[in-house]
Design an enzyme around this catalytic site. Sequence first.
Site, short mmCIF file in Angstrom:
data_model
loop_
_atom_site.label_atom_id
_atom_site.label_comp_id
_atom_site.label_asym_id
_atom_site.label_seq_id
_atom_site.Cartn_x
_atom_site.Cartn_y
_atom_site.Cartn_z
N LYS A 66 0.85 -1.19 0.00
CA LYS A 66 0.00 0.00 0.00
C LYS A 66 0.88 1.23 0.00
O LYS A 66 1.87 1.30 0.75
CB LYS A 66 -0.86 -0.03 1.29
N LYS A 90 5.10 2.11 8.35
CA LYS A 90 3.94 2.95 8.71
C LYS A 90 2.67 2.12 8.87
O LYS A 90 1.93 2.27 9.85
CB LYS A 90 3.74 4.01 7.62
N LYS A 102 5.39 2.27 -2.93
CA LYS A 102 5.28 3.68 -3.32
C LYS A 102 5.61 3.77 -4.81
O LYS A 102 6.37 2.95 -5.33
CB LYS A 102 6.29 4.53 -2.53
N THR A 185 -5.06 12.76 6.19
CA THR A 185 -3.65 12.87 6.61
C THR A 185 -3.50 14.08 7.53
O THR A 185 -2.89 13.98 8.61
CB THR A 185 -2.71 12.94 5.39
N ASN A 216 -2.58 19.28 0.01
CA ASN A 216 -3.58 18.48 0.71
C ASN A 216 -3.28 18.42 2.21
O ASN A 216 -4.12 18.79 3.04
CB ASN A 216 -3.63 17.07 0.09
N SER A 344 -7.34 5.29 4.12
CA SER A 344 -7.30 4.49 2.89
C SER A 344 -7.72 3.05 3.20
O SER A 344 -8.45 2.41 2.43
CB SER A 344 -5.89 4.47 2.30
N1 LIG Z 1 -1.59 13.04 0.56
C1 LIG Z 1 -1.49 12.14 1.53
O1 LIG Z 1 -2.48 11.48 1.91
C2 LIG Z 1 -0.18 11.91 2.22
C3 LIG Z 1 0.90 12.72 2.00
N2 LIG Z 1 2.04 12.55 2.75
C4 LIG Z 1 3.21 13.39 2.55
O2 LIG Z 1 2.88 14.74 2.82
C5 LIG Z 1 3.67 15.61 1.99
C6 LIG Z 1 2.74 16.53 1.21
O3 LIG Z 1 1.86 15.74 0.41
P1 LIG Z 1 0.52 16.37 -0.20
O4 LIG Z 1 0.01 17.45 0.67
O5 LIG Z 1 -0.35 15.21 -0.54
O6 LIG Z 1 1.06 16.98 -1.56
P2 LIG Z 1 0.43 18.17 -2.41
O7 LIG Z 1 0.99 18.02 -3.77
O8 LIG Z 1 -1.03 18.26 -2.23
O9 LIG Z 1 1.07 19.48 -1.72
C7 LIG Z 1 2.43 19.69 -1.64
C8 LIG Z 1 2.66 21.09 -1.12
O10 LIG Z 1 4.06 21.30 -0.92
C9 LIG Z 1 4.40 22.56 -1.48
N3 LIG Z 1 5.82 22.60 -1.81
C10 LIG Z 1 6.47 21.93 -2.79
N4 LIG Z 1 7.77 22.29 -2.76
C11 LIG Z 1 7.92 23.16 -1.76
C12 LIG Z 1 9.02 23.89 -1.23
N5 LIG Z 1 10.23 23.75 -1.78
N6 LIG Z 1 8.80 24.73 -0.17
C13 LIG Z 1 7.57 24.85 0.37
N7 LIG Z 1 6.50 24.19 -0.09
C14 LIG Z 1 6.68 23.37 -1.14
C15 LIG Z 1 3.49 22.69 -2.68
O11 LIG Z 1 3.39 24.04 -3.13
C16 LIG Z 1 2.19 22.19 -2.08
O12 LIG Z 1 1.57 23.21 -1.35
C17 LIG Z 1 4.53 14.69 1.13
O13 LIG Z 1 5.76 14.47 1.76
C18 LIG Z 1 3.73 13.39 1.12
O14 LIG Z 1 4.53 12.25 0.86
C19 LIG Z 1 2.12 11.60 3.73
C20 LIG Z 1 1.06 10.79 3.99
C21 LIG Z 1 -0.14 10.81 3.20
O1 LIG Z 2 -3.17 6.24 1.51
C1 LIG Z 2 -2.28 5.51 1.14
O2 LIG Z 2 -2.44 4.36 0.75
C2 LIG Z 2 -0.82 5.94 1.10
C3 LIG Z 2 -0.52 7.29 1.61
C4 LIG Z 2 0.95 7.54 1.45
O3 LIG Z 2 1.47 7.47 0.36
C5 LIG Z 2 1.75 7.84 2.62
O4 LIG Z 2 1.31 7.61 3.74
O5 LIG Z 2 2.90 8.29 2.45
#
Ligand SMILES: NC(=O)C1=CN([C@@H]2O[C@H](COP(=O)(O)OP(=O)(O)OC[C@H]3O[C@@H](n4cnc5c(N)ncnc54)[C@H](O)[C@@H]3O)[C@@H](O)[C@H]2O)C=CC1
Ligand SMILES: O=C(O)CCC(=O)C(=O)O
Length: 411
Positions: A66, A90, A102, A185, A216, A344
């Site tokens: 996953k 995790k 991943k 998240t 997000n 999820s």
């Molecule tokens: N979406 C999910 O359910 C999950 C996400 N994560 C982790 O959380 C983190 C963010 O993921 P999401 O919010 O889903 O991605 P997203 O694509 O929705 O948002 C990413 C954000 O980071 C910003 N960003 C990118 N480069 C940057 C920089 N150099 N300085 C400041 N901001 C910057 C972008 O502008 C955007 O606001 C990642 O590390 C991801 O692996 C972890 C668990 C689950």
């Molecule tokens: O919701 C999922 O299956 C994975 C989320 C994820 O990629 C993460 O926790 O880093």
Amino acid sequence: MNALAATNRNFRQASRILGLDSKIEKSLLIPFREIKVECTLPKDDGTLVSYIGFRVQHDNARGPMKGGIRYHPEVDPDEVNALAQLMTWKTAVADIPYGGAKGGIGCTPKDLSTSELERLTRVFTQKIHDLIGVNTDVPAPDMGTNAQTMAWILDEYSKFHGYSPAVVTGKPIDLGGSLGREAATGRGVVYATEALLAEHGKSIKGLTFAIQGFGNVGSWAASLLHERGGKVVAVSDITGAVKNSNGIDITALIQHKEATGKLADFNGADAMDANDLLTHECDVLIPCALGGVLNRENAGDVKAKFIIEAANHPTDPDADEILTKKGVTILPDIYANAGGVTVSYFEWVQNIQGFMWDEEKVNQELKRYMTRAFHNIKGMCHSHNCNLRMGAFTLGVNRVARATSLRGWEA
Ligand SMILES: NC(=O)C1=CN([C@@H]2O[C@H](COP(=O)(O)OP(=O)(O)OC[C@H]3O[C@@H](n4cnc5c(N)ncnc54)[C@H](O)[C@@H]3O)[C@@H](O)[C@H]2O)C=CC1
Ligand SMILES: O=C(O)CCC(=O)C(=O)O
């Protein structure tokens, strides 16, 4: 140190603490399968561009693999490998019946039109459809992907295998997505923060927070902290950063971002240098963007007393050491951001049951899982006299090692 070396180092330290058998240690370190595919995209202007797509399936001892799929220019095989391994620990920390995987495509989503993104996603799915599946490997969104991306994967996969909503999670609600998954998240980050602060006799209300990343995870975390009386004093994203020592009105900032596409020029806060976000004056720092952002260059200047790792591997081992010496408490990624994969799991369960939960039940169960995992981690910290990162690693690694040896080694 790159993400894979850092993740392997943490794993080896946990393995030493647990006294793991060398055969199990080796088997847990090597990924189950690494997939690398060429994805040729016919662009809107008729030209052809090739992208490289990856899916690393790290371990399936505890269940189907996953993990998210990331669209980002810096996606590389080592990082995807590290992220897949982190997913294995995790899901075990959260105690949900999965392994870890991943994936990602090295591309810049903002430079692609919606139809180009759809074609790229469909080509990637065509290349990997035989290797993913409801009981094999279940993708989800990550940086640069969202519910729409999952809908395209679901549709393309279903052409080969019949309609299969449980093959991806984080889908649109209309296609069997779970209520609460989009916020999960960020919500999990807030539940984790509450559990940690309670241990220290504190609560969110009145504390100050700095948040890197406003996608997000960052925007949901900011919004829920704001709702609970937390003062979000600084926020950054790829477009810039804003600050207000009295607390930013997050609802208004989200509206501004939606209307203008950027954080800058927001009326309720001053512009600041995005490079200063991580060292901004605050009680709690929450990185919600890229990995490796806290390193030996900036760790010494961090002002926060607590770091909640909402991003995956935001803290490299040098920074970990510096911050620990400074007395900063770090809540590690494999716990702090586990809310997404936990919901999820609820989504997958709902798809398999063919029965939809209401949002209240999703959020209640999420809180129960996050609180239970926090207490399980603290239990490992006490048993092994270690910090929260090693508490989480030993908890996850031990569960996976037990499942591995129970399943046996006979060919
Ligand atoms: N979406 C999910 O359910 C999950 C996400 N994560 C982790 O959380 C983190 C963010 O993921 P999401 O919010 O889903 O991605 P997203 O694509 O929705 O948002 C990413 C954000 O980071 C910003 N960003 C990118 N480069 C940057 C920089 N150099 N300085 C400041 N901001 C910057 C972008 O502008 C955007 O606001 C990642 O590390 C991801 O692996 C972890 C668990 C689950
Ligand atoms: O919701 C999922 O299956 C994975 C989320 C994820 O990629 C993460 O926790 O880093």
